[in-house]
Design a protein around this motif. Structure first.
Motif, short mmCIF file in Angstrom:
data_model
loop_
_atom_site.label_atom_id
_atom_site.label_comp_id
_atom_site.label_asym_id
_atom_site.label_seq_id
_atom_site.Cartn_x
_atom_site.Cartn_y
_atom_site.Cartn_z
N ASP A 154 -12.03 -9.41 12.01
CA ASP A 154 -10.55 -9.15 11.93
C ASP A 154 -10.25 -10.09 13.69
O ASP A 154 -11.58 -9.80 14.58
N ARG A 155 -9.43 -10.17 13.71
CA ARG A 155 -8.84 -10.36 15.24
C ARG A 155 -9.40 -9.03 16.67
O ARG A 155 -9.18 -9.99 17.42
N SER A 156 -9.64 -7.85 16.06
CA SER A 156 -9.79 -7.55 17.35
C SER A 156 -11.46 -6.90 16.82
O SER A 156 -11.74 -5.71 17.29
N HIS A 157 -11.97 -8.04 16.28
CA HIS A 157 -13.71 -8.26 16.43
C HIS A 157 -14.20 -6.50 15.75
O HIS A 157 -15.55 -6.70 16.02
N ALA A 169 -7.23 -10.07 6.44
CA ALA A 169 -7.43 -9.77 7.58
C ALA A 169 -8.65 -10.48 8.58
O ALA A 169 -8.77 -10.54 9.87
N GLU A 171 -10.65 -13.18 10.36
CA GLU A 171 -10.59 -14.06 11.33
C GLU A 171 -11.90 -14.85 11.87
O GLU A 171 -12.05 -16.12 12.16
N LYS A 172 -12.71 -14.13 11.83
CA LYS A 172 -13.98 -14.91 12.25
C LYS A 172 -15.39 -14.33 11.23
O LYS A 172 -15.51 -12.96 10.73
N ASN A 227 -6.87 -16.96 3.21
CA ASN A 227 -7.41 -17.19 4.42
C ASN A 227 -8.76 -17.01 4.62
O ASN A 227 -9.65 -17.49 5.39
N VAL A 231 -10.82 -19.54 7.14
CA VAL A 231 -11.95 -18.73 7.97
C VAL A 231 -13.36 -20.18 7.71
O VAL A 231 -14.00 -20.36 8.12
#
Length: 377
Positions: A154-157, A169, A171-172, A227, A231
């Motif tokens: 997620d965006r908070s890794h 959620a 992100e990567k 989403n 990605v």
């Protein structure tokens, strides 16, 4: 007289082999001297591996893998062609039948199918054929990729838990540790589903409700896979959002099309080729086929239609009869080429009883059809 019996499974009631035997049991007493060919089939879902092994010699391997509810399950794969080809099915590791009646597509995972795929790679095969169908999952194949080394953040890794809902959620995707053998091994995806990854005809909207998703859950899963597709495009440049077949098995098709060299093919056409159906059906007089439901979806490439076309190609005058637990869109079925269609469900009974007594009712219906045909042959 030559009679071909080539049904798919009657989901949650009979395997394809059991259905073939039930039809045979109804016909044999009326036509005892006929020549019978029993060719149970599957289009990629539950029973796909067994269907092929009915006519092709192979070796079975069993493994403990993670089921759709994150429980331990025993799943099998088969190796044919002197160890060169592995046959797998998503239903074996991630199937609805493994949920014990508790369906939760928000959290169900395809991780076990990834484990099964890894076991096939460990056997050193050159070609993997994976049947897509019967899955309990709607995670876009994320769990499968995680089992094969991919990492989802997620965006908070923080690394994402298993389950489709968590892809909202995402992100990567880190594919640096993704099993490199996925790029060098031939992978064929066998499916009867042409649905895209997302959209009104996609994995979540069309198949989510069948897996237990409420209307709100369908919306959540659609957002998650949307989403995920974005990605994926940013990670590897593959746009699978509208790719036909990417929505198969809750999106497993899309994950493998994006991150491996996989190709998609018709599951029933592949099964027909591997079982030599056309050769066995030459000069056939009667074809009996079917599955749990014959309806408007039959024309989209389901097993009964594939069988009908294959048999008619070698026996154009063959009488084709469809049997199912439920029959709808009868006019469409006749337009497809069926000579007659029959429901084997007697009167008004509840679903549980219909499924439990499916074999008996199928035999009885087949016997009634045979009695009728006896007047005309």
């Amino acid at each position: 007289m030559k009679i071909i019996i080539a049904p798919d499974s009657f989901k949650e009631s009979m395997t394809a082999s059991e259905a073939a035997q039930a039809i045979y049991a109804g016909f044999k007493p009326i036509f005892p001297t006929a020549t019978y060919e029993l060719i149970p089939l599957a289009d990629g879902g539950e029973g796909f591996v067994d269907t092929i092994l009915n006519t092709v010699p192979g070796k079975i391997y069993t493994y403990q893998v993670m089921g759709p509810r994150k429980q331990s399950v025993t799943a099998k794969l088969a190796v044919i062609e002197a160890g060169k080809i592995a046959l797998l099915e998503t239903a074996a590791a991630s199937g609805l039948q493994l949920c014990n009646g508790i369906k939760d597509p928000l959290t169900a995972t395809s991780y076990g199918t990834g484990e099964l795929l890894k076991h096939a790679l460990d056997l050193g095969v050159e070609h993997i054929i994976l049947g897509l169908g019967g899955s309990a999952t709607n995670d876009g194949g994320a769990g499968l990729l995680q089992a094969l080394g991919a990492k989802f953040y997620d965006r908070s890794h923080y690394e994402l838990p298993l389950g489709g809902i968590h892809l909202q959620a995402l992100e990567k995707i880190d594919i640096s540790a993704l099993d490199p053998r996925l790029q060098t091994t031939k992978i064929t995806l066998a499916s009867d589903v042409a649905s895209p990854f997302i959209g009104p005809n996609g994995a979540s909207v069309v198949f989510g409700p069948q897996k237990g998703a409420s209307p709100n859950a369908v919306l959540q899963l659609e957002q998650a896979l949307t989403n995920f597709s974005q990605v994926i495009k940013a990670t590897c440049g593959q746009d699978i959002a509208t790719t036909p077949g990417a929505g198969a098995a809750g999106g497993i098709g899309g994950a493998l099309l994006a991150f491996t060299n996989a190709t998609l093919t018709s599951g029933v056409e592949l099964a027909i080729a591997l079982t030599d159906l056309e050769q066995k059906a030459t000069a056939a007089d009667i074809l009996l086929t079917g599955e749990g439901s014959l309806d408007s979806q039959t024309k989209l490439g389901k097993t009964p239609l594939g069988v009908l076309r294959a048999v008619r190609s070698v026996s154009p005058d063959c009488t084709v009869i469809g049997l199912a637990g439920k029959v709808e869109a009868v006019a469409e079925l006749y337009q497809l080429g069926f000579d007659a269609v029959f429901s084997c469900t007697p009167g008004v009974i509840n679903l549980e009883r219909a499924l439990r007594s499916g074999s008996k009712h199928l035999t009885q219906t087949a016997n009634e059809i045979a009695h009728l045909l006896q007047k005309f042959v």
